[in-house]
Design a protein around this motif. Structure first.
Motif, PDB file in Angstrom:
ATOM      1  N   ASP A  12      -0.603  13.593  14.235  1.00  0.00           N
ATOM      2  CA  ASP A  12      -0.533  13.469  12.788  1.00  0.00           C
ATOM      3  C   ASP A  12       0.763  14.172  12.384  1.00  0.00           C
ATOM      4  OD1 ASP A  12      -1.452  13.203  10.036  1.00  0.00           O
ATOM      5  OD2 ASP A  12      -1.895  15.347  10.129  1.00  0.00           O
ATOM      6  N   SER A 112       0.411   8.556  11.925  1.00  0.00           N
ATOM      7  CA  SER A 112       0.356   9.201  10.615  1.00  0.00           C
ATOM      8  C   SER A 112       0.129   8.175   9.520  1.00  0.00           C
ATOM      9  CB  SER A 112       1.679   9.942  10.345  1.00  0.00           C
ATOM     10  OG  SER A 112       1.747  10.407   9.023  1.00  0.00           O
ATOM     11  N   LYS A 148      -6.307   6.048   8.971  1.00  0.00           N
ATOM     12  CA  LYS A 148      -5.901   6.694  10.222  1.00  0.00           C
ATOM     13  C   LYS A 148      -6.272   5.821  11.414  1.00  0.00           C
ATOM     14  CE  LYS A 148      -4.389  10.199  10.778  1.00  0.00           C
ATOM     15  NZ  LYS A 148      -3.029  10.752  11.073  1.00  0.00           N
ATOM     16  N   GLY A 173      -4.450  16.755  14.751  1.00  0.00           N
ATOM     17  CA  GLY A 173      -4.456  16.566  13.307  1.00  0.00           C
ATOM     18  C   GLY A 173      -5.093  17.735  12.592  1.00  0.00           C
ATOM     19  N   ASP A 178      -8.376  12.528  10.355  1.00  0.00           N
ATOM     20  CA  ASP A 178      -7.895  12.435  11.734  1.00  0.00           C
ATOM     21  C   ASP A 178      -9.069  12.321  12.703  1.00  0.00           C
ATOM     22  OD1 ASP A 178      -5.045  12.797  11.142  1.00  0.00           O
ATOM     23  OD2 ASP A 178      -5.625  14.819  10.561  1.00  0.00           O
ATOM     24  N   VAL A 189      -9.860  14.854  19.525  1.00  0.00           N
ATOM     25  CA  VAL A 189      -8.959  15.462  18.551  1.00  0.00           C
ATOM     26  C   VAL A 189      -8.846  16.959  18.785  1.00  0.00           C
ATOM     27  CG1 VAL A 189      -8.643  16.019  16.095  1.00  0.00           C
ATOM     28  CG2 VAL A 189      -9.369  13.723  16.778  1.00  0.00           C
TER      29      VAL A 189
END
Length: 228
Positions: A12, A112, A148, A173, A178, A189
């Motif tokens: 991100d 992004s 996203k 992110g 995210d 993530v």
């Protein structure tokens, strides 16, 4: 050589690599005032950073879909006139992490919801474009509503077309958008606490990090560049 935990790294941008709030928030205030709308309450200002702008003008500012499109158009005009890299700073230490990941040979891309042309302008300004295999952001048209998941999907498809190993991807992110978007693609993530998300938004992240130094350890298995 440290242990490389992931086969590719997706980033991100707003709230993770760069803090553009010094430019974003005044522009939003200007746009809302121009439309005769009230300013964003102080306790909600941080919510603007990260999600798609078209969505935020509706969910945060309470605009209709048509009003939101007008607002995004006005916002993009302001951003273009000011310069996309104006009032943007990179978080301390994050460029070093990006450089070290590239040096280790791990492919990197962005995913992004910031318009792609703005991401490219910021990266060129700070001289980090060449550290990424590709740069992916939202479509720049004001009426584009890229989530996203949409942008991440395009980034993953592009990496696959380049022959990049997608067996162990990771997205870094700072917002629940995210986490939600990555879940749609079964991508873990790493949640960056130095961004604009709240602790409630961390749910579902594989890891949570407080500093870029902690992130480096997760990505490379060591805490400094000399170990690479």
């Amino acid at each position: 050589m440290g242990i490389q935990q992931y086969s590719c790294v997706l980033w991100d941008v707003d709230g993770t690599i760069a803090d553009a709030s010094a430019g974003i928030l005044p522009r939003i205030a200007t746009v809302l005032a121009g439309l005769g709308k009230p300013p964003t309450p102080a306790d909600r200002v941080h919510e603007w950073i990260g999600p798609p702008m078209l969505e935020s003008f509706q969910t945060i500012a309470g605009l209709t879909a048509d009003e939101a499109l007008t607002a995004v158009t006005a916002y993009r005009t302001l951003a273009s006139s000011h310069g996309y890299a104006e009032s943007v700073r990179l978080y301390d230490g994050i460029a070093d992490v990006i450089h070290d990941v590239a040096l280790a040979g791990t492919p990197q891309s962005t995913a992004s919801t910031k318009p792609q042309n703005q991401v490219q302008a910021i990266f060129e300004h700070f001289g980090i474009t060449d550290l990424f295999v590709a740069v992916h952001g939202a479509r720049p048209e004001p009426d584009a509503h890229d989530t996203k998941a949409d942008v991440l999907g395009r980034a993953l498809d592009d990496l696959a077309s380049r022959g990049i190993d997608l067996s162990k991807p990771v997205l870094i992110g700072d917002r629940h958008h995210d986490v939600d978007g990555a879940t749609d693609h079964d991508v873990p993530v790493i949640f960056a606490r130095w961004g604009f998300g709240s602790s409630a938004e961390e749910a579902g992240a594989q890891h949570v990090v407080d500093t870029p130094a902690e992130l480096r350890v997760l990505l490379l298995g060591h805490s400094d560049a000399s170990a690479a």
